[in-house]
Design an enzyme around this catalytic site. Sequence first.
Site, PDB file in Angstrom:
ATOM      1  N   ARG A 224     109.632 -27.256  75.408  1.00 28.15           N
ATOM      2  CA  ARG A 224     108.180 -26.827  75.827  1.00 28.15           C
ATOM      3  C   ARG A 224     106.980 -27.456  75.226  1.00 28.15           C
ATOM      4  O   ARG A 224     106.953 -27.558  73.882  1.00 28.15           O
ATOM      5  CB  ARG A 224     108.104 -25.388  75.826  1.00 28.15           C
ATOM      6  CG  ARG A 224     108.982 -24.522  76.799  1.00 28.15           C
ATOM      7  CD  ARG A 224     108.607 -24.740  78.231  1.00 28.15           C
ATOM      8  NE  ARG A 224     109.407 -24.043  79.232  1.00 28.15           N
ATOM      9  CZ  ARG A 224     110.400 -24.525  80.005  1.00 28.15           C
ATOM     10  NH1 ARG A 224     110.653 -25.914  79.711  1.00 28.15           N
ATOM     11  NH2 ARG A 224     111.005 -23.988  80.923  1.00 28.15           N
ATOM     12  N   HIS A 272     107.797 -34.172  82.374  1.00 32.06           N
ATOM     13  CA  HIS A 272     108.505 -32.895  82.729  1.00 32.06           C
ATOM     14  C   HIS A 272     109.901 -33.163  83.394  1.00 32.06           C
ATOM     15  O   HIS A 272     109.946 -32.282  84.480  1.00 32.06           O
ATOM     16  CB  HIS A 272     107.930 -31.597  82.905  1.00 32.06           C
ATOM     17  CG  HIS A 272     108.593 -30.430  82.648  1.00 32.06           C
ATOM     18  ND1 HIS A 272     108.038 -29.199  82.074  1.00 32.06           N
ATOM     19  CD2 HIS A 272     109.777 -29.909  82.673  1.00 32.06           C
ATOM     20  CE1 HIS A 272     108.741 -28.367  81.889  1.00 32.06           C
ATOM     21  NE2 HIS A 272     109.983 -28.609  82.258  1.00 32.06           N
TER      22      HIS A 272
HETATM   23  P1  NDP Z   1     119.990 -21.771  75.284  1.00 33.49           P
HETATM   24  O1  NDP Z   1     119.344 -20.570  75.406  1.00 33.49           O
HETATM   25  O2  NDP Z   1     121.250 -21.866  75.631  1.00 33.49           O
HETATM   26  O3  NDP Z   1     120.130 -22.301  73.858  1.00 33.49           O
HETATM   27  C1  NDP Z   1     118.851 -21.842  72.967  1.00 33.49           C
HETATM   28  C2  NDP Z   1     119.230 -22.426  71.454  1.00 33.49           C
HETATM   29  O4  NDP Z   1     118.060 -22.257  70.674  1.00 33.49           O
HETATM   30  C3  NDP Z   1     120.397 -21.602  71.015  1.00 33.49           C
HETATM   31  O5  NDP Z   1     121.162 -22.416  70.062  1.00 33.49           O
HETATM   32  C4  NDP Z   1     119.666 -20.645  70.071  1.00 33.49           C
HETATM   33  O6  NDP Z   1     120.086 -19.991  68.810  1.00 33.49           O
HETATM   34  C5  NDP Z   1     118.442 -21.445  69.422  1.00 33.49           C
HETATM   35  N1  NDP Z   1     117.442 -20.854  68.954  1.00 33.49           N
HETATM   36  C6  NDP Z   1     116.614 -19.793  69.777  1.00 33.49           C
HETATM   37  N2  NDP Z   1     115.676 -19.303  68.808  1.00 33.49           N
HETATM   38  C7  NDP Z   1     115.705 -19.890  67.638  1.00 33.49           C
HETATM   39  C8  NDP Z   1     115.222 -19.631  66.594  1.00 33.49           C
HETATM   40  N3  NDP Z   1     113.972 -18.846  66.211  1.00 33.49           N
HETATM   41  N4  NDP Z   1     115.504 -20.488  65.437  1.00 33.49           N
HETATM   42  C9  NDP Z   1     116.489 -21.318  65.784  1.00 33.49           C
HETATM   43  N5  NDP Z   1     117.460 -21.530  66.728  1.00 33.49           N
HETATM   44  C10 NDP Z   1     116.922 -20.829  67.611  1.00 33.49           C
HETATM   45  O7  NDP Z   1     118.931 -22.890  75.929  1.00 33.49           O
HETATM   46  P2  NDP Z   1     119.141 -24.161  76.727  1.00 33.49           P
HETATM   47  O8  NDP Z   1     119.927 -24.894  75.738  1.00 33.49           O
HETATM   48  O9  NDP Z   1     119.603 -23.826  77.966  1.00 33.49           O
HETATM   49  O10 NDP Z   1     117.540 -24.819  76.921  1.00 33.49           O
HETATM   50  C11 NDP Z   1     116.747 -24.914  75.934  1.00 33.49           C
HETATM   51  C12 NDP Z   1     115.376 -25.044  76.699  1.00 33.49           C
HETATM   52  O11 NDP Z   1     115.340 -26.433  77.037  1.00 33.49           O
HETATM   53  C13 NDP Z   1     114.882 -24.111  77.521  1.00 33.49           C
HETATM   54  O12 NDP Z   1     114.547 -22.996  77.081  1.00 33.49           O
HETATM   55  C14 NDP Z   1     113.707 -24.755  78.157  1.00 33.49           C
HETATM   56  O13 NDP Z   1     112.438 -24.540  77.412  1.00 33.49           O
HETATM   57  C15 NDP Z   1     114.073 -26.404  77.840  1.00 33.49           C
HETATM   58  N6  NDP Z   1     114.202 -26.984  79.065  1.00 33.49           N
HETATM   59  C16 NDP Z   1     113.433 -28.000  79.387  1.00 33.49           C
HETATM   60  C17 NDP Z   1     113.877 -28.872  80.597  1.00 33.49           C
HETATM   61  C18 NDP Z   1     113.054 -30.193  80.716  1.00 33.49           C
HETATM   62  O14 NDP Z   1     113.084 -30.889  81.936  1.00 33.49           O
HETATM   63  N7  NDP Z   1     112.144 -30.546  79.930  1.00 33.49           N
HETATM   64  C19 NDP Z   1     114.860 -28.751  81.511  1.00 33.49           C
HETATM   65  C20 NDP Z   1     115.561 -27.389  81.234  1.00 33.49           C
HETATM   66  C21 NDP Z   1     115.436 -26.736  79.917  1.00 33.49           C
HETATM   67  P3  NDP Z   1     121.435 -19.109  68.996  1.00 33.49           P
HETATM   68  O15 NDP Z   1     122.732 -20.131  69.406  1.00 33.49           O
HETATM   69  O16 NDP Z   1     121.674 -18.645  67.770  1.00 33.49           O
HETATM   70  O17 NDP Z   1     121.421 -17.981  70.016  1.00 33.49           O
HETATM   71  C1  OXD Z   2     113.612 -25.588  82.760  1.00 33.09           C
HETATM   72  C2  OXD Z   2     112.698 -26.706  83.081  1.00 33.09           C
HETATM   73  O1  OXD Z   2     113.295 -24.702  81.973  1.00 33.09           O
HETATM   74  O2  OXD Z   2     112.815 -27.375  83.885  1.00 33.09           O
HETATM   75  O3  OXD Z   2     114.639 -25.452  83.609  1.00 33.09           O
HETATM   76  O4  OXD Z   2     111.971 -26.765  82.122  1.00 33.09           O
END
Ligand code: NDP
Ligand code: OXD
Length: 309
Positions: A224, A272
Amino acid sequence: MKIAFCCTDTRPEPWLDGLRATLPDAEVSLWQAGVASEPADYAIVWAPPQAFIDAQPRVKALFNIGAGVDALLRLNLPDPLKVVRLDDAGMAVQMAEYVCHAVIRHFREFDRYQEAQVEREWAFRKPRPRSDFSIGVMGLGILGTRVAQALQAFEFPVNGWSRSPKTLAGVQTFHGQGEGFEAFLAASQVLVNLLPLTADTRDILSRQTLARLRPGGYLINVARGAHLVEQDLLDLLDSGHLAGATLDVFRTEPLPETHPFWAHPRITVTPHTSARTLRDESIAQIARKIRALERGEPIAGVVDRTRGY
Ligand code: NDP
Ligand code: OXD
């Protein structure tokens, strides 16, 4: 069963057709502001307005057609409402190819070869030791794990950082704020951000953190825009501490025409698009989950609203 569809910036017709074909017993309708509609049992949303939520007193689950739920959680949602994110649905492999492309383009200096081609210059670049090129993946969730594994297949040293401890074959893992984060940054030269946007992670890519990367660092932000303090990145590129950045997400999207990132020689901008929502895969996943909920079974991908992801 009634399903309401309310997704901004999305052409609704193919979604409505797909949902009707996959869930033939459901009544699927498009929500439109100001048009009276019966309350739904389930809702399929992307960045809906508050008026949509307020018009859904009966809804049992909100299905977000993306992985990130930060925009959704900014709304005033009733307490018992389940928020369900897409889990993978074809996004992880896209994210892996995007990040591997960005890393390899930088590692193998393809931009320099492109410049050389313009000059018709036949000149090799000296191979760089892979062992010096360590990559830190922030966030080891559904997407971060797939990205870390894909990078590892190219034999880069890969570090991973998450909130809770994780074990991932071939990846050196770190967790938590403080020492865990410091050690993770100090061990990484390329940083790939795949964190959700929460109160804890907003502005996490700042001067303070990026300056801790090894010199010649490189940033790939695919999570993000609000994770990154934009001026801090520009300053660290100017000072030479960072070698470059590939950015797919921005504080303001679309990125304004006058934004300095567009013309920066060491920043690559994409709109994006690193992992797009795939309609058919997403409809199939949401339909499977709705059927499971109707049978009273648990489903994956329910967001912990207190944690923020
Ligand atoms: P998940 O919810 O599956 O994973 C999030 C990870 O981040 C977990 O490992 C979590 O730790 C870790 N995390 C969360 N908070 C913290 C913190 N404060 N400190 C350290 N680690 C933290 O998310 P996804 O992998 O599915 O997606 C990640 C992000 O990618 C989405 O939230 C979205 O914003 C972005 N995205 C962007 C897209 C694009 O096109 N650019 C498309 C899709 C997604 P733990 O394992 O311990 O819970
Ligand atoms: C998502 C994105 O969060 O597209 O899936 O950014």
